[in-house]
Scaffold this motif. Sequence first.
Motif, PDB file in Angstrom:
ATOM      1  N   LEU A 138     -36.079  -2.407  19.214  1.00  0.00           N
ATOM      2  CA  LEU A 138     -35.027  -1.876  18.360  1.00  0.00           C
ATOM      3  C   LEU A 138     -33.709  -2.542  18.750  1.00  0.00           C
ATOM      4  O   LEU A 138     -33.228  -2.369  19.873  1.00  0.00           O
ATOM      5  CB  LEU A 138     -34.918  -0.361  18.511  1.00  0.00           C
ATOM      6  N   THR A 139     -33.140  -3.307  17.841  1.00  0.00           N
ATOM      7  CA  THR A 139     -31.917  -4.055  18.092  1.00  0.00           C
ATOM      8  C   THR A 139     -30.939  -3.827  16.941  1.00  0.00           C
ATOM      9  O   THR A 139     -31.332  -3.368  15.861  1.00  0.00           O
ATOM     10  CB  THR A 139     -32.204  -5.566  18.187  1.00  0.00           C
ATOM     11  N   PRO A 140     -29.647  -4.178  17.144  1.00  0.00           N
ATOM     12  CA  PRO A 140     -28.689  -4.070  16.032  1.00  0.00           C
ATOM     13  C   PRO A 140     -29.071  -4.948  14.847  1.00  0.00           C
ATOM     14  O   PRO A 140     -28.691  -4.652  13.706  1.00  0.00           O
ATOM     15  CB  PRO A 140     -27.372  -4.529  16.662  1.00  0.00           C
ATOM     16  N   GLU A 141     -29.816  -6.027  15.087  1.00  0.00           N
ATOM     17  CA  GLU A 141     -30.248  -6.898  13.996  1.00  0.00           C
ATOM     18  C   GLU A 141     -31.391  -6.270  13.205  1.00  0.00           C
ATOM     19  O   GLU A 141     -31.457  -6.391  11.974  1.00  0.00           O
ATOM     20  CB  GLU A 141     -30.679  -8.264  14.540  1.00  0.00           C
ATOM     21  N   LEU A 142     -32.299  -5.595  13.905  1.00  0.00           N
ATOM     22  CA  LEU A 142     -33.448  -4.989  13.227  1.00  0.00           C
ATOM     23  C   LEU A 142     -33.074  -3.706  12.495  1.00  0.00           C
ATOM     24  O   LEU A 142     -33.558  -3.448  11.384  1.00  0.00           O
ATOM     25  CB  LEU A 142     -34.551  -4.684  14.249  1.00  0.00           C
ATOM     26  N   ALA A 143     -32.220  -2.883  13.098  1.00  0.00           N
ATOM     27  CA  ALA A 143     -31.973  -1.532  12.591  1.00  0.00           C
ATOM     28  C   ALA A 143     -31.625  -1.468  11.103  1.00  0.00           C
ATOM     29  O   ALA A 143     -32.191  -0.629  10.377  1.00  0.00           O
ATOM     30  CB  ALA A 143     -30.887  -0.853  13.427  1.00  0.00           C
ATOM     31  N   PRO A 144     -30.734  -2.331  10.572  1.00  0.00           N
ATOM     32  CA  PRO A 144     -30.389  -2.199   9.149  1.00  0.00           C
ATOM     33  C   PRO A 144     -31.554  -2.441   8.198  1.00  0.00           C
ATOM     34  O   PRO A 144     -31.504  -2.032   7.041  1.00  0.00           O
ATOM     35  CB  PRO A 144     -29.298  -3.262   8.961  1.00  0.00           C
ATOM     36  N   ASP A 173     -27.317   6.060  14.036  1.00  0.00           N
ATOM     37  CA  ASP A 173     -26.969   5.383  12.782  1.00  0.00           C
ATOM     38  C   ASP A 173     -28.157   5.280  11.832  1.00  0.00           C
ATOM     39  O   ASP A 173     -27.972   5.142  10.618  1.00  0.00           O
ATOM     40  CB  ASP A 173     -26.423   3.989  13.077  1.00  0.00           C
ATOM     41  N   LEU A 174     -29.376   5.356  12.369  1.00  0.00           N
ATOM     42  CA  LEU A 174     -30.572   5.314  11.536  1.00  0.00           C
ATOM     43  C   LEU A 174     -30.906   6.682  10.938  1.00  0.00           C
ATOM     44  O   LEU A 174     -31.782   6.786  10.078  1.00  0.00           O
ATOM     45  CB  LEU A 174     -31.761   4.822  12.362  1.00  0.00           C
TER      46      LEU A 174
END
Length: 304
Positions: A138-144, A173-174
């Motif tokens: 889980l990374t900031p790139e994957l989350a969106p 945020d998710l």
Amino acid sequence: MPERLEWQGHAGAALDRAGEFTVIECEPCGFRHVIPLPAADELREIYRQEYYTAEKPLYLERAREDLDWWRQLYAERFDAFEALLGGRTGRLLDVGSGPGFLLEYGRERGWEVLGVEPSAAAAAHARGLGVEVVEEFLTPELAPRLGRFDAVHLSEVLEHVPDPRSILALCRDLTRPGGLVCASVPNDYNPFQHALRTSGGYGPWWVAPPHHLNYFEFASLERLFARAGLEPVRRDTTFPIDMFLLMGEDYVGNDALGRVCHGRRMAFERHLRAAGLEELLRTLYQGLAQHGLGRLAVVTARRR
């Protein structure tokens, strides 16, 4: 007085040492963790390829053996989610979804489920159950790319990551407004472990870097949730397995005896459930959690 150590903005009293690592009571973080903290890149290969093959080679086999017991735990977890969501199901993300059994149970119960799991072996097993898993961290790139969820679940994840606060912030945020984030972590440095160290001659067997970097109890986990913008609303725990040590069953380093003790724990719960005493069992464990006891610290929080 314990020695006070500082490392890259982290500072606090030194508690225990294991090899090159020292556990400190970190004042800026508000929870115990090791220093030095490994870089995230150093841990990626461990969790992609080695964790379920070298570190926990029997995990998948034993999870299948104990699946009926695990499904009872899943039922209680989903009961809590649905009660906090007003009696409804929803969309759930399981971070560190492992072999996928919780996802399978949630889907059967009527939830829309998705897992995120970096281990190739575990993700493949989960896909074999017919559930969807993103084989990644889980990374900031994957989350969106994942969308929004009514509940985000992390089972024994936060103790492994160098920056658990950033992971919880991603989970917040998710989550849809009013949604839930639930994390379970080993309840370490708990009162029973303290008793075993002070009167039983035990060392801190639970200190296990680089796999376990962070050491939480209920209060520090709740502080971490609050710092991530999440409001803790529920505490739960599991059977305080340390009690077997207090009663003379020294399973530390003895896998066979540890398995026997685990079987006794499962039998204890199975008998109560078979007698229709599920509510008594739930009340017992929530009472233990209020006193900082139990093997796992399980906290559920709501997005503000």
